[in-house]
Scaffold this motif. Structure first.
Motif, PDB file in Angstrom:
ATOM      1  N   GLU A 189       0.842  -1.209   0.000  1.00 16.47           N
ATOM      2  CA  GLU A 189       0.000   0.000   0.000  1.00 16.47           C
ATOM      3  C   GLU A 189       0.872   1.252   0.000  1.00 16.47           C
ATOM      4  N   GLY A 190       1.957   1.225   0.780  1.00 12.37           N
ATOM      5  CA  GLY A 190       2.838   2.385   0.827  1.00 12.37           C
ATOM      6  C   GLY A 190       3.529   2.643  -0.498  1.00 12.37           C
ATOM      7  N   ALA A 191       3.972   1.586  -1.170  1.00 11.87           N
ATOM      8  CA  ALA A 191       4.634   1.756  -2.472  1.00 11.87           C
ATOM      9  C   ALA A 191       3.667   2.324  -3.497  1.00 11.87           C
ATOM     10  N   ARG A 192       2.448   1.860  -3.463  1.00  9.87           N
ATOM     11  CA  ARG A 192       1.455   2.381  -4.424  1.00  9.87           C
ATOM     12  C   ARG A 192       1.131   3.843  -4.128  1.00  9.87           C
ATOM     13  N   GLN A 193       1.021   4.166  -2.851  1.00  9.28           N
ATOM     14  CA  GLN A 193       0.710   5.542  -2.483  1.00  9.28           C
ATOM     15  C   GLN A 193       1.860   6.486  -2.825  1.00  9.28           C
ATOM     16  N   GLN A 194       3.072   6.049  -2.588  1.00 14.78           N
ATOM     17  CA  GLN A 194       4.238   6.903  -2.831  1.00 14.78           C
ATOM     18  C   GLN A 194       4.478   7.148  -4.320  1.00 14.78           C
ATOM     19  N   THR A 195       4.136   6.174  -5.168  1.00 16.55           N
ATOM     20  CA  THR A 195       4.478   6.268  -6.592  1.00 16.55           C
ATOM     21  C   THR A 195       3.291   6.585  -7.496  1.00 16.55           C
ATOM     22  N   GLY A 196       2.081   6.328  -7.014  1.00 18.99           N
ATOM     23  CA  GLY A 196       0.909   6.541  -7.855  1.00 18.99           C
ATOM     24  C   GLY A 196       0.704   5.452  -8.889  1.00 18.99           C
ATOM     25  N   ALA A 197       1.350   4.311  -8.705  1.00 22.36           N
ATOM     26  CA  ALA A 197       1.228   3.214  -9.663  1.00 22.36           C
ATOM     27  C   ALA A 197      -0.141   2.547  -9.548  1.00 22.36           C
ATOM     28  N   ASP A 198      -0.556   1.902 -10.625  1.00 25.53           N
ATOM     29  CA  ASP A 198      -1.811   1.147 -10.588  1.00 25.53           C
ATOM     30  C   ASP A 198      -1.682  -0.090  -9.709  1.00 25.53           C
ATOM     31  N   TYR A 199      -0.517  -0.740  -9.791  1.00 21.26           N
ATOM     32  CA  TYR A 199      -0.255  -1.926  -8.982  1.00 21.26           C
ATOM     33  C   TYR A 199       1.060  -1.735  -8.224  1.00 21.26           C
ATOM     34  N   ALA A 200       1.123  -2.348  -7.031  1.00 23.29           N
ATOM     35  CA  ALA A 200       2.373  -2.358  -6.279  1.00 23.29           C
ATOM     36  C   ALA A 200       2.538  -3.730  -5.637  1.00 23.29           C
ATOM     37  N   LEU A 201       3.697  -4.339  -5.888  1.00 21.48           N
ATOM     38  CA  LEU A 201       4.030  -5.628  -5.296  1.00 21.48           C
ATOM     39  C   LEU A 201       4.987  -5.429  -4.127  1.00 21.48           C
ATOM     40  N   SER A 202       4.842  -6.250  -3.096  1.00 18.47           N
ATOM     41  CA  SER A 202       5.793  -6.222  -1.980  1.00 18.47           C
ATOM     42  C   SER A 202       6.181  -7.644  -1.618  1.00 18.47           C
ATOM     43  N   VAL A 203       7.393  -7.810  -1.105  1.00 18.08           N
ATOM     44  CA  VAL A 203       7.841  -9.121  -0.634  1.00 18.08           C
ATOM     45  C   VAL A 203       8.632  -8.929   0.659  1.00 18.08           C
ATOM     46  N   SER A 204       8.376  -9.804   1.628  1.00 18.99           N
ATOM     47  CA  SER A 204       9.120  -9.789   2.885  1.00 18.99           C
ATOM     48  C   SER A 204       9.210 -11.220   3.374  1.00 18.99           C
ATOM     49  N   GLY A 205      10.446 -11.712   3.588  1.00 15.29           N
ATOM     50  CA  GLY A 205      10.578 -13.108   3.972  1.00 15.29           C
ATOM     51  C   GLY A 205      11.901 -13.393   4.651  1.00 15.29           C
ATOM     52  N   ILE A 206      12.120 -14.669   4.962  1.00 19.78           N
ATOM     53  CA  ILE A 206      13.329 -15.129   5.641  1.00 19.78           C
ATOM     54  C   ILE A 206      14.090 -16.024   4.674  1.00 19.78           C
ATOM     55  N   ALA A 207      15.175 -15.499   4.102  1.00 16.13           N
ATOM     56  CA  ALA A 207      15.930 -16.235   3.091  1.00 16.13           C
ATOM     57  C   ALA A 207      16.886 -17.250   3.704  1.00 16.13           C
TER      58      ALA A 207
END
Length: 422
Positions: free
Chosen positions: A346-364
């Motif tokens: 949600e933050g990436a979409r709000q900051q950039t104005g993009a139609d879609y924003a993907l996020s990933v967070s994990g333990i590699a």
């Protein structure tokens, strides 16, 4: 028709360089109707190269050798082949002129040693190299002293660097082969690329349904990659097109939603094409993938039309500062959580104005896991104009494979969402 490859280079035998020629040439030849029956890799030694050439010429109608045409002391393929066939080497004035111009246009002095690349075995055809200094060579070995039957063989020698070999093959070798060694029968090959389903499941869904076609001559193959499975459908002969067409229809019926592309099409290229066609844009917020998704997207020509920005927010502080992830969310749920992945998207979409924003967070991994969140745990968020969704996945691999699998899952989540919104 018997086709064999000889890849020369001690670096191949030491594992210092990946032998990409084998895969690339086999694929290109198969697409053209020439099936490679044998491939060998040998070191840059006279005995090994000579033995490989003798054995291949004793069996094959076409032999393609790579490497050993350059100016250094270990580039001995040209000399050995000429000696093996009893052909004297003569300097080719046109090749000398090409080498001189190559260095002149780059405003670099021409090393004297590079002139050796202009030596051509008597009777050989010179294959122009527009991307380097070493020309390719082609020779019809007639008579062929190594074959038990009276047939001739064609021998093609290509330089080792892929950036030289590949365009030379397409621009010069392919027209030559079509003229002197046309395929004996029609060959049709089709590859459908799937994701989100394992190799065994793919076979379970289509194997039995394609049995009749396989018995009629269809060649069915599976190739598993990280996060995807390719289905290869091939046939040779008068009914090849009909067999492949019927098989493709069955595969699409059984695996339709999982098929993302055809032939060599990559998932990221599909994403760029879909977004471009819909005049939509994308932003990324990556943590555990470290920018890999952005790298894959920006490898696609035209990505700049749809890809706005990528924020690699590896630390909690960066997630808060650049994406607006709340401190209380991090404290309550942890960075690897559904809640944080949602706020990142949600933050990436709000900051950039993009139609879609993907996020990933994990333990590699290999460290950092816990019983509740073991190594391999990952959450993928997707924010759209209507809502944000999050999926949880488990990718218990090494770090590099984990990142690749996660990137695939994120892009596939986006692909399905775009298609569902159409």
């Amino acid at each position: 028709m018997i086709v064999e490859l000889i890849n020369t280079g001690s670096e191949l035998m030491l594992g210092r360089v990946l032998n990409t020629h084998q895969q690339w040439l086999c694929r290109r030849l198969a697409d053209l109707g020439y099936e490679v029956t044998r491939q060998v890799a040998v070191a840059d030694t006279g005995r090994d190269i000579e033995q490989a050439a003798r054995e291949a010429l004793a069996r094959a109608d076409l032999v393609i050798a790579t490497g050993g045409l350059g100016p250094t002391s270990d580039d001995i393929t040209r000399d050995l082949i000429a000696q093996l066939l009893g052909k004297p080497l003569r300097e080719d004035a046109a090749v000398v002129a090409h080498i001189e111009q190559f260095f002149s246009t780059r405003k670099r002095p021409m090393p004297a040693r590079t002139r050796v690349q202009a030596l051509v075995p008597e009777g050989a055809l010179v294959l122009a190299n527009n991307h380097g200094t070493a020309p390719g060579l082609a020779m019809e070995v007639r008579p062929n002293p190594f074959r038990a039957d009276p047939r001739a063989s064609w021998l093609v020698m290509l330089p080792g660097p892929p950036r030289e070999l590949r365009p030379m093959f397409d621009e010069v070798v392919v027209p030559l082969l079509r003229r002197v060694l046309p395929p004996e029968s029609e060959f049709v090959c089709r590859t459908l690329r799937t994701t989100g389903v394992g190799e065994s499941i793919v076979q379970e869904r289509i194997g039995e349904r394609l049995r009749r076609l396989v018995e009629s001559g269809l060649d069915l193959g599976y190739c598993a990659h990280i996060g995807q499975v390719d289905v290869r459908l091939a046939a040779r002969g008068a009914n090849a097109r009909q067999l492949v067409r019927e098989a493709e229809s069955i595969v699409r019926e059984q695996l339709g939603p999982h098929i993302f592309g055809e032939e060599d099409e990559e998932l990221e290229a599909v994403i760029v094409r879909l977004l471009t066609g819909r005049k939509q844009t994308l932003a990324l917020a990556e943590s555990c993938t470290g920018g890999l998704i952005a790298d894959r997207l920006t490898n696609v020509p035209g990505a700049s039309v749809v890809f706005l920005a990528s924020l690699v927010t590896y630390s909690n502080e960066a997630k808060q500062k650049f994406l607006g992830v709340r401190a209380e969310t991090l404290a309550q749920h942890g960075a690897v959580s559904e809640a944080v992945a949602r706020e990142m998207a949600e933050g990436a979409r709000q900051q950039t104005g993009a139609d879609y924003a993907l996020s990933v967070s994990g333990i590699a991994g290999p460290a950092g896991g816990a019983p509740a969140k073991p190594v391999g745990t990952v959450f993928i968020g997707l924010a759209t104009p209507k809502a944000a969704i999050v999926t949880g996945n488990f990718n218990p691999y090494d770090r590099k494979t984990f990142k690749q699998a996660t990137a695939n899952q994120a892009l596939e989540l986006l692909r399905r969402k775009i298609l569902a919104a159409s």
